[in-house]
Design a protein around this motif. Structure first.
Motif, PDB file in Angstrom:
ATOM      1  N   VAL A  23       0.758  -1.198   0.119  1.00  0.00           N
ATOM      2  CA  VAL A  23       0.128   0.033   0.079  1.00  0.00           C
ATOM      3  C   VAL A  23       1.059   1.314  -0.010  1.00  0.00           C
ATOM      4  O   VAL A  23       0.612   2.093  -0.768  1.00  0.00           O
ATOM      5  CB  VAL A  23      -0.844   0.011   1.303  1.00  0.00           C
ATOM      6  CG1 VAL A  23      -1.435   1.323   1.203  1.00  0.00           C
ATOM      7  CG2 VAL A  23      -1.834  -1.367   1.036  1.00  0.00           C
ATOM      8  N   VAL A  27       0.625   3.173  -3.895  1.00  0.00           N
ATOM      9  CA  VAL A  27      -0.138   4.212  -3.982  1.00  0.00           C
ATOM     10  C   VAL A  27       0.713   5.464  -3.996  1.00  0.00           C
ATOM     11  O   VAL A  27       1.633   5.748  -3.156  1.00  0.00           O
ATOM     12  CB  VAL A  27      -0.961   4.392  -2.485  1.00  0.00           C
ATOM     13  CG1 VAL A  27      -1.957   5.895  -2.644  1.00  0.00           C
ATOM     14  CG2 VAL A  27      -2.021   3.261  -2.546  1.00  0.00           C
ATOM     15  N   PRO A  28       0.443   6.603  -4.893  1.00  0.00           N
ATOM     16  CA  PRO A  28       1.163   7.668  -4.947  1.00  0.00           C
ATOM     17  C   PRO A  28       0.658   8.432  -3.844  1.00  0.00           C
ATOM     18  O   PRO A  28      -0.215   9.285  -3.849  1.00  0.00           O
ATOM     19  CB  PRO A  28       0.975   8.456  -6.321  1.00  0.00           C
ATOM     20  CG  PRO A  28      -0.563   7.547  -6.679  1.00  0.00           C
ATOM     21  CD  PRO A  28      -0.750   6.394  -5.883  1.00  0.00           C
ATOM     22  N   TRP A  29       1.481   8.276  -2.809  1.00  0.00           N
ATOM     23  CA  TRP A  29       1.175   9.236  -1.685  1.00  0.00           C
ATOM     24  C   TRP A  29       1.265  10.625  -1.724  1.00  0.00           C
ATOM     25  O   TRP A  29       0.683  11.604  -1.196  1.00  0.00           O
ATOM     26  CB  TRP A  29       2.004   8.670  -0.143  1.00  0.00           C
ATOM     27  CG  TRP A  29       1.285   7.373   0.058  1.00  0.00           C
ATOM     28  CD1 TRP A  29       1.736   6.105  -0.274  1.00  0.00           C
ATOM     29  CD2 TRP A  29       0.181   7.016   1.195  1.00  0.00           C
ATOM     30  NE1 TRP A  29       0.798   5.105   0.269  1.00  0.00           N
ATOM     31  CE2 TRP A  29       0.169   5.897   0.950  1.00  0.00           C
ATOM     32  CE3 TRP A  29      -0.542   7.907   1.795  1.00  0.00           C
ATOM     33  CZ2 TRP A  29      -1.057   4.914   1.972  1.00  0.00           C
ATOM     34  CZ3 TRP A  29      -1.659   7.372   2.946  1.00  0.00           C
ATOM     35  CH2 TRP A  29      -1.660   6.003   2.819  1.00  0.00           C
TER      36      TRP A  29
END
Lengths: 334, 647
Positions: A23, A27-29
């Motif tokens: 995660v 995911v492109p945080w």
């Protein structure tokens, strides 16, 4: 504890850790960094993330193992073993988190100190916020003022933030740094852009009806281009300080009102493209509406929204120029 | 007084005969409130007009002042007087015979009794919970409107002022009219029972505390009727924006005063009850952790709540009396508001969390059939959070322009508060270890709480770190974090508590199947709604905006869809509650085989809780200890479990 259960709980922990790591990675945080400060923030973010994934894995393993193994059999009315505590364990789970948060604190404090440090000779730009617009004052003898923030790449910039009315906040996600602009005090922000490109200033402190539209363009360019921009603005734009168009931009009219000549399409306030003067001379009506916005309300709009301070904050020449600019820009006025 | 002494014991429980004719208008109740409220409103308006006329102020009828004085101060007092919240005290002051011991207002014999001023802590607890869930529904519907608007970029359903109003009302209702009072309601029901006490220390004050709540809630809702719309500055209501907003803002300023007064009175009541009304043998180290949790929470409330009251008064005075607390041009200091506000509002986070910790401790021990692991450290960590909670408020202000030196110390204290919180999480996990886990609905919500609260706590670590907070503050990351701790944290514990004590409160069992359906729908809807908000925020979506950049459109659509699922899940909850209360299976006195005192009496408990005062002889969680007892009851309803009765 039997060896089998130790193996199993370890497997659960590793699986939880892998899931959390996926995660974290997939995911492109964070936005792609465009400043040295954001690079350091990213480092702090990932340092903290690694520790948090570890903690998460331990907790998840304990929960999953308990749920799977200690579920009671139907009709089983018995109690569990009367374990009241374990001093050693309690010391361990007090001490380890304390060490971990201390580590995060130390890293954060160092990063904070470096992110606040603009070096000996930063570029100083003054930022003024007001409902609902940004104004940037560049250094130099020409005193260039513009509604666009243009920064030279790889040069530390120290922004000083001011507000004319309520609290606003300056944020460019790719730069990481953020600070409120507070009436009555001066706040500062250090940014060292590293990547050329176009970004946006976003106001992040609720400042009234036009809050969501309070944006300003940002460009990061080569030093030479930056100097050229300032020279062009000084040559072409300087006398414009009192032109109607410049007043429209710096006073922030476009933050709320649509007006085609200024390429503004905001919808917070009524459109200025075709103003209905209610049978009065248009220029007189416009001037009254700027100085006392509640005098006549356009249908579908409420009072007390537009600041009633423009009559004081703008000079007489600026007001005349602004009214003329609006009159000239009316649809079908030719 | 002599009459009362002669009244036979049984007559104490009989309600007073209904009044007839004109006397119905003068006796306490809604009829009297219906004429006293406008009368008090007229008195307030009259006073304003008189003094403005006397002082030659123009205009004489200033609606801002009339709103503050007549609508928001004297009219509510008239309502409270009308329903009878002050009757006893006024009788006493004027020297008339008081109805001191007839207990006509004790216990509930029909649904109508729940709409009266009632001094029975069990009735008040139910009143609290029904009222708070009403406002939960209203606040939740507002959130649904907000998500409908946010499902797509640009503006669709509401205008900006309405949107900002909905966001602010949603938060204000959920915080001041749901989470804080819902915990007060659960504790009101459970704490005196757990202590072995017949009631709270000050039953009439308890009744008044409750009746202040609907006043505050209706005040918040009435803001929508004010010209210019509801207060629209977020629940933080920062000055100077708040001083310049339309009139609806004063409804928030004043609503907080009423809700805050309610909180403070209840907290004082809890403190006195817990300190002075413990049954014989109930030492502090034998108190259930729910009692400990409400003890620490009440200390937080009593110390902190006056600060938010002050902050809201300052903002209102700036508007109404032209004081200049936050007016820079007159020497005001804008950051002063935030310091005062957060000096309450950070401890308020723990006011909204510690009672939940208490509920989870009860549920964990009972449904794991094991003693709480590290009982004393659990109690001490509550005290640790209480003390540390007052030293972290400026972490809400890392980007606000506060003194730079203050940031690192406040970061360190914020980080350290993770330690006592971690102790609690690990102790609950250890309580489950090798237990006999019964996955009833309260236990599911407890497990859901632990996993969600861990995620919320970990995102809290990110926000405590100043550099990360600078990037994340005022974005949707904050919205995600606060909902993980207040929904995944507090609301999950409220649900756990409601299901846990439902049999005791109503005398009926809830539907386990519907309860589990409710849990899973809530759990999935909750995570789908709030988890994506983390990265949406970090990538650049600020909070409190009705319109946003198109790049976030897809995720917002996903979030909105899950939020509707989350909203729908509460329908299952309400259906379960209403149907089960109406015709659920009759509950035994101790369906969970728990040791704490509230389960040793009938469901629902007798009017005065215990026919004889119980004798406490041991800790509250001695599951699995052969022959161990928490308390000894002589007679009473404990005969249902023969083995636990000593006689």
């Amino acid at each position: 504890m039997r060896r089998g259960s130790i193996v199993r709980i370890t497997i659960y922990g590793v699986l939880a850790g892998i899931a959390a790591s996926l995660v974290a990675v997939l995911v492109p945080w964070l936005p792609t960094s465009a400043s040295e400060e954001m690079d350091r923030i990213e480092f702090t973010f990932w340092f903290t993330t690694v520790i948090c994934i570890g903690v998460f894995a331990v907790v998840a393993a304990a929960i999953v193992y308990s749920v799977l193994n200690f579920r009671v059999q139907p009709e089983d009315e018995s109690d569990g073993p009367p374990i009241h505590g374990h001093t050693g364990l309690e010391i361990v789970w007090t001490a380890i988190p304390a060490v971990l948060v201390t580590a995060i604190s130390v890293v954060s404090a160092i990063v904070l100190a470096r992110n606040d440090d603009a070096g000996p000779n930063p570029l100083r730009i003054s930022v003024t916020a007001q409902q609902f617009a940004w104004k940037f004052e560049y250094p130099g003898d020409d005193k260039v003022v513009s509604g666009e923030l243009v920064l030279p790449v790889d040069k530390p910039v120290k922004l000083t933030l001011h507000s004319r009315d309520v609290i606003h906040a300056f944020w460019v996600p790719e730069f990481g740094q953020k600070s409120d602009a507070v009436p009555g005090i001066e706040t500062t922000l250090v940014i060292t852009p590293t990547r050329k490109g176009s970004y946006r200033v976003i106001c992040t402190e609720l400042c009234g009806l036009g809050h969501a539209t309070m944006r300003a363009p940002v460009r990061v360019v080569e030093q030479a281009e930056y100097e050229k921009y300032l020279a062009d603005e000084a040559a072409g734009g300087a006398p414009d300080e009192s032109s109607g168009e410049a007043v429209f931009v710096t006073a922030g009219c476009g933050g709320c009102h649509a007006f085609a000549p200024a390429r503004s399409d905001a919808q917070v306030g009524p459109s200025l493209d075709a103003v209905d003067p209610r049978g009065r001379p248009l220029d007189e009506f416009l001037l009254e509406s700027i100085e006392d916005p509640n005098a006549v309300l356009a249908e579908g709009y409420q009072g007390d929204v537009m600041p009633n301070t423009y009559g004081k904050s703008l000079s007489e020449e600026q007001l005349d120029a602004l009214v003329q600019y609006l009159v000239d820009g009316q649809k079908g006025s030719e | 007084m002599t009459e009362i002494a002669q009244t036979p014991h049984e007559a104490h429980h009989t309600p007073a005969p209904p009044r007839r004719g004109v006397r119905r208008l003068t006796g306490p109740g809604f009829l009297r409130a219906a004429w006293l409220t406008p009368l008090f409103w007229a008195i307030g308006t009259g006073l304003v007009l008189f003094f403005r006329w006397l002082g030659h102020y123009e205009p004489i009828a200033d609606w801002t002042v009339i709103t503050v004085v007549a609508f928001l101060t004297t009219a509510p007092i008239g309502f409270l007087a009308g329903i009878g919240a002050f009757d006893y005290w006024l009788y006493y002051i004027s020297g008339r015979a008081t109805r001191v011991d007839d207990h006509a207002s004790h216990g509930a014999y029909s649904w109508r009794d729940y709409f009266k001023v009632n001094t029975d802590h069990k009735v008040i607890g139910v009143q609290y919970l029904v009222t708070t869930f009403f406002f939960f529904t209203v606040g939740g519907l507002m959130a649904m409107l907000v998500r409908a608007e946010l499902a797509n970029p640009d503006m669709q359903f509401v205008d900006t002022q309405t949107y900002n109003g909905l966001v602010s009302e949603h938060a204000a209702l959920m915080i001041f009219l749901f989470i804080i009072p819902a915990f007060a309601g659960l504790a009101n029901f459970a704490v005196p029972l757990m202590l072995g006490a017949p009631d709270m220390a000050f039953p009439r004050l308890n009744a008044l505390s409750y009746w202040l709540l609907p006043v505050a809630g209706i005040m918040f809702l009435c803001a929508f009727l004010a010209p210019g719309g509801a207060f629209a500055t977020g629940w933080t209501s920062y000055a100077p924006l708040a001083s310049e907003q339309p009139l609806g803002q004063v409804f928030f300023n004043m609503g907080v005063q009423w809700a805050g007064a309610s909180s403070i009175m209840t907290a004082l009541n809890f403190l006195v009850t817990i300190i002075t009304m413990r049954a014989p043998g109930m030492t502090f180290w034998r108190m259930p952790l729910l009692v400990w949790a409400n003890f620490t929470t009440s200390l937080l409330v009593v110390i902190a709540t006056p600060f938010i009251a002050g902050s809201q008064f300052f903002v209102m005075f700036d508007r109404v009396m032209h004081t200049n607390f936050f007016d820079v041009s007159e020497g005001g200091y804008v950051l002063g508001y935030q310091h005062i506000f957060w000096f309450y509002s950070h401890p308020a986070v723990y006011i909204m969390m510690l009672p939940g910790f208490g509920i989870i401790s009860e549920v964990m021990a009972v449904f794991s059939r094991k003693p709480i692991f590290g009982y004393r450290l659990m109690a001490l960590s509550l005290m640790g959070i209480l003390v540390l909670g007052f030293s972290v408020w400026a972490h809400h202000m890392f980007v606000a322009g506060l003194a730079p030196w203050l940031r690192v110390p406040m970061m360190v204290t914020s980080m350290i508060i993770a330690v006592p919180t971690g102790i609690k999480i690990f102790s609950w996990l250890a309580t489950m270890w090798e237990g006999k886990l019964h996955f009833r609905t309260p236990m599911l919500f407890a497990l859901g709480f632990i996993s969600m609260f861990v995620l919320g706590g970990l995102s809290g670590i990110f926000l405590a770190s100043v550099p990360i907070d600078i990037a994340a503050s005022d974005t949707y990351f904050i919205v995600a974090h606060i909902h993980y701790v207040l929904f995944g944290g507090s609301v999950f514990t409220i649900f756990a508590g409601i299901y846990y004590w439902f049999p005791k409160m109503t005398g009926r069992m809830y539907s386990e199947k519907l309860g589990k359906t409710h849990f899973w729908l809530t759990f999935i809807g909750f995570n789908g709604t709030f988890f994506p908000m983390h990265w949406v925020g970090l990538q650049g979506m600020p909070r409190r905006v009705a319109d946003y950049s198109a790049q976030f459109g897809n995720w917002n659509m996903v979030i909105s869809m899950f939020s509707f699922l989350l909203g729908a899940s509460t329908i299952v909850f309400f259906y379960n509650m209403i149907i089960s209360w109406h015709r659920g299976a009759i509950a035994p006195s101790n369906p969970w085989r728990a040791l704490t005192l509230e389960w040793q009496v009938t469901s629902p408990p007798p009017v005065f809780n215990f026919d004889e005062i119980p004798q406490v002889v041991g800790g509250p969680y001695e599951y699995g200890v052969p022959g161990a007892k928490h308390a000894v009851l002589r007679g009473g309803a404990a005969t249902v479990h023969e083995e636990e009765v000593v006689r």
